[in-house]
Design a protein around this motif. Structure first.
Motif, PDB file in Angstrom:
ATOM      1  N   VAL A  50       0.859  -1.202  -0.003  1.00  0.00           N
ATOM      2  CA  VAL A  50       0.079   0.004   0.064  1.00  0.00           C
ATOM      3  C   VAL A  50       0.857   1.195  -0.050  1.00  0.00           C
ATOM      4  N   ASP A  51       0.246   2.384  -0.113  1.00  0.00           N
ATOM      5  CA  ASP A  51       1.210   3.607  -0.048  1.00  0.00           C
ATOM      6  C   ASP A  51       1.408   3.915   1.247  1.00  0.00           C
ATOM      7  N   ILE A  52       0.676   3.902   2.156  1.00  0.00           N
ATOM      8  CA  ILE A  52       1.005   4.414   3.623  1.00  0.00           C
ATOM      9  C   ILE A  52       0.301   3.516   4.475  1.00  0.00           C
ATOM     10  N   ILE A  53       1.169   3.271   5.510  1.00  0.00           N
ATOM     11  CA  ILE A  53       0.898   2.438   6.773  1.00  0.00           C
ATOM     12  C   ILE A  53       0.808   3.505   7.916  1.00  0.00           C
ATOM     13  N   PHE A  54      -0.471   3.826   8.561  1.00  0.00           N
ATOM     14  CA  PHE A  54      -0.167   4.116   9.876  1.00  0.00           C
ATOM     15  C   PHE A  54      -0.199   3.319  10.897  1.00  0.00           C
ATOM     16  N   GLU A  66       9.626  -2.582  16.017  1.00  0.00           N
ATOM     17  CA  GLU A  66       9.973  -4.152  15.653  1.00  0.00           C
ATOM     18  C   GLU A  66       9.073  -4.411  14.381  1.00  0.00           C
ATOM     19  N   ALA A  67       7.939  -4.315  14.580  1.00  0.00           N
ATOM     20  CA  ALA A  67       7.098  -4.598  13.466  1.00  0.00           C
ATOM     21  C   ALA A  67       7.473  -3.959  12.261  1.00  0.00           C
ATOM     22  N   GLY A  68       7.909  -2.399  12.179  1.00  0.00           N
ATOM     23  CA  GLY A  68       8.130  -1.738  11.487  1.00  0.00           C
ATOM     24  C   GLY A  68       9.345  -2.166  10.374  1.00  0.00           C
ATOM     25  N   LYS A  69      10.340  -2.960  10.952  1.00  0.00           N
ATOM     26  CA  LYS A  69      11.331  -3.511  10.262  1.00  0.00           C
ATOM     27  C   LYS A  69      10.792  -4.259   8.980  1.00  0.00           C
ATOM     28  N   LEU A  70       9.470  -4.858   9.271  1.00  0.00           N
ATOM     29  CA  LEU A  70       9.023  -5.610   8.333  1.00  0.00           C
ATOM     30  C   LEU A  70       7.859  -5.060   7.337  1.00  0.00           C
ATOM     31  N   LEU A  71       7.160  -4.056   8.136  1.00  0.00           N
ATOM     32  CA  LEU A  71       6.194  -3.106   7.470  1.00  0.00           C
ATOM     33  C   LEU A  71       6.767  -2.352   6.303  1.00  0.00           C
ATOM     34  N   LYS A  72       7.862  -1.729   6.675  1.00  0.00           N
ATOM     35  CA  LYS A  72       8.591  -0.667   5.809  1.00  0.00           C
ATOM     36  C   LYS A  72       8.615  -1.121   4.074  1.00  0.00           C
ATOM     37  N   ASP A  73       8.866  -2.470   4.076  1.00  0.00           N
ATOM     38  CA  ASP A  73       8.888  -3.192   2.706  1.00  0.00           C
ATOM     39  C   ASP A  73       7.548  -3.116   2.035  1.00  0.00           C
ATOM     40  N   TYR A  74       6.580  -2.849   2.906  1.00  0.00           N
ATOM     41  CA  TYR A  74       5.286  -2.899   2.171  1.00  0.00           C
ATOM     42  C   TYR A  74       4.542  -1.788   1.936  1.00  0.00           C
ATOM     43  N   CYS A  75       5.227  -0.669   1.918  1.00  0.00           N
ATOM     44  CA  CYS A  75       4.586   0.931   1.751  1.00  0.00           C
ATOM     45  C   CYS A  75       5.634   1.726   1.453  1.00  0.00           C
ATOM     46  N   ASN A  76       5.177   2.879   0.695  1.00  0.00           N
ATOM     47  CA  ASN A  76       6.197   4.204   0.734  1.00  0.00           C
ATOM     48  C   ASN A  76       6.406   4.896   1.701  1.00  0.00           C
TER      49      ASN A  76
END
Length: 240
Positions: A50-54, A66-76
């Motif tokens: 997706v474009d943005i993850i809040f 910690e989750a952001g280390k994985l989430l950042k690959d799925y958003c801009n």
């Protein structure tokens, strides 16, 4: 321009607040809300980026950093939502797009979104202005340049993506779905199976469910991509 978003927070009222704020921004579309990062990651893995993850920070089992280390690959744009001010260093280290303090003020939220829209518009303008892309390598500050016209095929290999060109290949560590999102404005690229995107500039022929490129390489068209691929060919027939 519409930017797709998801929100992650273990408190439902916080998800509701983010949803309400997003409704005030016509450029944003909230796809789903999640009460934990695990469900969000499964959704993103299955459905794509997706474009943005809040994302909230203070959550049980796994926090947002910690989750952001994985989430950042799925958003801009990864934007944190937190009641605490002392996460600046961690947010910066993840290259997240800053954070919003709870309770989120509408004016603060809209200012953040305006910054995102300006950033996205600049990226699109840069993309339109040339035919060169840059590929992040496997080391810090290592990048490769490649002309879009030279890219023949992009394949997913375990936990990395291999971008094949006329002169060789480059490896970058990101999901194929993220690559697909980054080149979504390039009409020459077609995904033909779960792990392969080909450039129609280098297409030679298709025989049954096998695509052959001009360099003699061949790839199988996946069952779920067959209908859209053959529809694309029919729309572009020289002799319909």
């Amino acid at each position: 321009m519409t930017l797709n978003c998801i929100a992650i927070d273990d408190e439902q009222y916080a998800l509701n607040q983010i949803g309400d704020l997003i409704s005030f921004a016509p450029e944003l579309s909230l796809i789903r809300g999640f009460e934990n990062p695990f469900d969000a990651l499964k959704y993103l893995h299955d459905e794509g980026s997706v474009d943005i993850i809040f994302c909230d920070i203070g959550m049980p089992f796994i926090n947002g950093i910690e989750a952001g280390k994985l989430l950042k690959d799925y958003c801009n744009y990864l934007i944190y939502v937190t009641a605490h001010r002392n996460y600046g260093a961690e947010v910066s280290e993840l290259n997240a797009y800053g954070y919003l303090l709870k309770p989120i003020r509408k004016i603060t939220f809209m200012e953040k979104i305006e910054n995102v829209i300006r950033s996205k518009s600049s990226e699109l303008s840069a993309s339109d202005s040339g035919n060169i892309t840059f590929i992040k390598g496997n080391l810090k500050n290592k990048y490769f340049g490649a002309k879009f016209e030279d890219i023949t095929v992009i394949t997913a290999e375990l936990n990395y993506v291999k971008i094949h060109t006329l002169t060789g290949f480059h490896i970058t560590y990101m999901p194929l779905s993220r690559v697909e999102m980054n080149i979504s404005d390039r009409t020459e690229f077609r995904r033909i199976n779960r792990s392969t995107i080909i450039s129609m500039n280098h297409f030679d022929r298709v025989d049954g469910y096998t695509v052959y490129l001009k360099d003699k390489s061949e790839y199988t068209i996946g069952r779920s991509e067959r209908s859209s691929f053959f529809d694309y060919l029919k729309r572009n027939l020289f002799n319909p």
